[in-house]
Design a protein around this motif. Sequence first.
Motif, PDB file in Angstrom:
ATOM      1  N   GLN A 287     -26.600 -44.189  55.133  1.00  0.00           N
ATOM      2  CA  GLN A 287     -25.208 -44.407  55.506  1.00  0.00           C
ATOM      3  C   GLN A 287     -25.072 -45.751  56.200  1.00  0.00           C
ATOM      4  O   GLN A 287     -25.807 -46.077  57.118  1.00  0.00           O
ATOM      5  CB  GLN A 287     -24.745 -43.296  56.450  1.00  0.00           C
ATOM      6  CG  GLN A 287     -23.307 -43.462  56.887  1.00  0.00           C
ATOM      7  CD  GLN A 287     -22.874 -42.335  57.817  1.00  0.00           C
ATOM      8  OE1 GLN A 287     -23.611 -41.390  58.059  1.00  0.00           O
ATOM      9  NE2 GLN A 287     -21.678 -42.450  58.329  1.00  0.00           N
ATOM     10  N   TRP A 288     -24.101 -46.536  55.758  1.00  0.00           N
ATOM     11  CA  TRP A 288     -23.844 -47.873  56.290  1.00  0.00           C
ATOM     12  C   TRP A 288     -23.057 -47.772  57.590  1.00  0.00           C
ATOM     13  O   TRP A 288     -22.075 -47.043  57.684  1.00  0.00           O
ATOM     14  CB  TRP A 288     -23.057 -48.660  55.250  1.00  0.00           C
ATOM     15  CG  TRP A 288     -22.746 -50.072  55.597  1.00  0.00           C
ATOM     16  CD1 TRP A 288     -21.541 -50.575  55.953  1.00  0.00           C
ATOM     17  CD2 TRP A 288     -23.641 -51.176  55.598  1.00  0.00           C
ATOM     18  NE1 TRP A 288     -21.641 -51.921  56.179  1.00  0.00           N
ATOM     19  CE2 TRP A 288     -22.921 -52.316  55.967  1.00  0.00           C
ATOM     20  CE3 TRP A 288     -25.001 -51.302  55.328  1.00  0.00           C
ATOM     21  CZ2 TRP A 288     -23.501 -53.579  56.074  1.00  0.00           C
ATOM     22  CZ3 TRP A 288     -25.575 -52.560  55.432  1.00  0.00           C
ATOM     23  CH2 TRP A 288     -24.832 -53.672  55.801  1.00  0.00           C
ATOM     24  N   VAL A 289     -23.485 -48.513  58.622  1.00  0.00           N
ATOM     25  CA  VAL A 289     -22.783 -48.570  59.908  1.00  0.00           C
ATOM     26  C   VAL A 289     -22.523 -50.034  60.228  1.00  0.00           C
ATOM     27  O   VAL A 289     -23.460 -50.844  60.229  1.00  0.00           O
ATOM     28  CB  VAL A 289     -23.628 -47.934  61.039  1.00  0.00           C
ATOM     29  CG1 VAL A 289     -22.936 -48.080  62.379  1.00  0.00           C
ATOM     30  CG2 VAL A 289     -23.929 -46.474  60.738  1.00  0.00           C
ATOM     31  N   ALA A 290     -21.280 -50.375  60.497  1.00  0.00           N
ATOM     32  CA  ALA A 290     -20.910 -51.737  60.887  1.00  0.00           C
ATOM     33  C   ALA A 290     -20.415 -51.707  62.322  1.00  0.00           C
ATOM     34  O   ALA A 290     -19.527 -50.926  62.665  1.00  0.00           O
ATOM     35  CB  ALA A 290     -19.820 -52.273  59.960  1.00  0.00           C
TER      36      ALA A 290
ATOM     37  N   ILE B 137     -22.063 -60.784  69.315  1.00  0.00           N
ATOM     38  CA  ILE B 137     -23.056 -60.336  68.337  1.00  0.00           C
ATOM     39  C   ILE B 137     -22.514 -59.113  67.615  1.00  0.00           C
ATOM     40  O   ILE B 137     -22.022 -58.179  68.253  1.00  0.00           O
ATOM     41  CB  ILE B 137     -24.401 -59.996  69.006  1.00  0.00           C
ATOM     42  CG1 ILE B 137     -24.940 -61.211  69.762  1.00  0.00           C
ATOM     43  CG2 ILE B 137     -25.415 -59.517  67.959  1.00  0.00           C
ATOM     44  CD1 ILE B 137     -26.188 -60.930  70.590  1.00  0.00           C
ATOM     45  N   GLU B 138     -22.622 -59.140  66.278  1.00  0.00           N
ATOM     46  CA  GLU B 138     -22.268 -57.970  65.480  1.00  0.00           C
ATOM     47  C   GLU B 138     -23.537 -57.450  64.815  1.00  0.00           C
ATOM     48  O   GLU B 138     -24.499 -58.180  64.632  1.00  0.00           O
ATOM     49  CB  GLU B 138     -21.187 -58.298  64.449  1.00  0.00           C
ATOM     50  CG  GLU B 138     -21.573 -59.370  63.459  1.00  0.00           C
ATOM     51  CD  GLU B 138     -20.423 -59.834  62.588  1.00  0.00           C
ATOM     52  OE1 GLU B 138     -19.254 -59.533  62.876  1.00  0.00           O
ATOM     53  OE2 GLU B 138     -20.706 -60.502  61.581  1.00  0.00           O
ATOM     54  N   ALA B 139     -23.510 -56.155  64.472  1.00  0.00           N
ATOM     55  CA  ALA B 139     -24.696 -55.519  63.900  1.00  0.00           C
ATOM     56  C   ALA B 139     -24.311 -54.658  62.704  1.00  0.00           C
ATOM     57  O   ALA B 139     -23.214 -54.103  62.646  1.00  0.00           O
ATOM     58  CB  ALA B 139     -25.380 -54.639  64.952  1.00  0.00           C
ATOM     59  N   TYR B 140     -25.247 -54.558  61.780  1.00  0.00           N
ATOM     60  CA  TYR B 140     -25.123 -53.673  60.623  1.00  0.00           C
ATOM     61  C   TYR B 140     -26.380 -52.806  60.592  1.00  0.00           C
ATOM     62  O   TYR B 140     -27.485 -53.290  60.785  1.00  0.00           O
ATOM     63  CB  TYR B 140     -24.985 -54.480  59.331  1.00  0.00           C
ATOM     64  CG  TYR B 140     -23.761 -55.349  59.358  1.00  0.00           C
ATOM     65  CD1 TYR B 140     -22.530 -54.827  58.995  1.00  0.00           C
ATOM     66  CD2 TYR B 140     -23.823 -56.667  59.790  1.00  0.00           C
ATOM     67  CE1 TYR B 140     -21.381 -55.602  59.056  1.00  0.00           C
ATOM     68  CE2 TYR B 140     -22.689 -57.438  59.854  1.00  0.00           C
ATOM     69  CZ  TYR B 140     -21.470 -56.903  59.486  1.00  0.00           C
ATOM     70  OH  TYR B 140     -20.336 -57.678  59.555  1.00  0.00           O
ATOM     71  N   ALA B 141     -26.160 -51.519  60.374  1.00  0.00           N
ATOM     72  CA  ALA B 141     -27.277 -50.577  60.366  1.00  0.00           C
ATOM     73  C   ALA B 141     -27.170 -49.658  59.161  1.00  0.00           C
ATOM     74  O   ALA B 141     -26.083 -49.485  58.579  1.00  0.00           O
ATOM     75  CB  ALA B 141     -27.268 -49.740  61.657  1.00  0.00           C
ATOM     76  N   VAL B 142     -28.290 -49.053  58.801  1.00  0.00           N
ATOM     77  CA  VAL B 142     -28.334 -48.038  57.756  1.00  0.00           C
ATOM     78  C   VAL B 142     -29.029 -46.834  58.382  1.00  0.00           C
ATOM     79  O   VAL B 142     -30.159 -46.925  58.851  1.00  0.00           O
ATOM     80  CB  VAL B 142     -29.117 -48.532  56.512  1.00  0.00           C
ATOM     81  CG1 VAL B 142     -29.216 -47.422  55.481  1.00  0.00           C
ATOM     82  CG2 VAL B 142     -28.462 -49.773  55.919  1.00  0.00           C
ATOM     83  N   VAL B 143     -28.312 -45.698  58.379  1.00  0.00           N
ATOM     84  CA  VAL B 143     -28.833 -44.470  58.993  1.00  0.00           C
ATOM     85  C   VAL B 143     -29.252 -43.514  57.886  1.00  0.00           C
ATOM     86  O   VAL B 143     -28.496 -43.289  56.950  1.00  0.00           O
ATOM     87  CB  VAL B 143     -27.757 -43.804  59.878  1.00  0.00           C
ATOM     88  CG1 VAL B 143     -28.302 -42.545  60.527  1.00  0.00           C
ATOM     89  CG2 VAL B 143     -27.291 -44.799  60.944  1.00  0.00           C
TER      90      VAL B 143
END
Length: 129
Positions: free
Chosen positions: A27-30, A123-129
Amino acid sequence: MSKFSFPKPDGVAAGNGYSHVVTGAGQWVAIAGQVALDAEGNFVGAGDPGAQARQVFANLDACLTAAGATFADVVKLNFYVTDISYLPAIRAARDEYVDTSNPPASTAVQVVALFKPEALIEIEAYAVV
């Protein structure tokens, strides 16, 4: 075993403290750009990039937690700074949160200004859970 892959692209110099490519499934998290605001909306560390970086990473950590993620899930960080000389302070704060053996992909950009004069770092972050 990591859920991510960190391919090393041929013909691209190794990154210093970041990965060029990170892949994974989930799952993509922005996370929107975070600045050095505390929970009450007050700026932390006026004129101090190290203090601001620590607050920004604490905010990112809180946002990731709210999304059911951790820094182990982060695949990309984008740094916006009003002075590129702040990068060592940012990296020191970052290294308290990320696995430096397989760091996320990153971009650092110097900008003329952020949304308020007190803000030195976003700072921005992108994650994959």
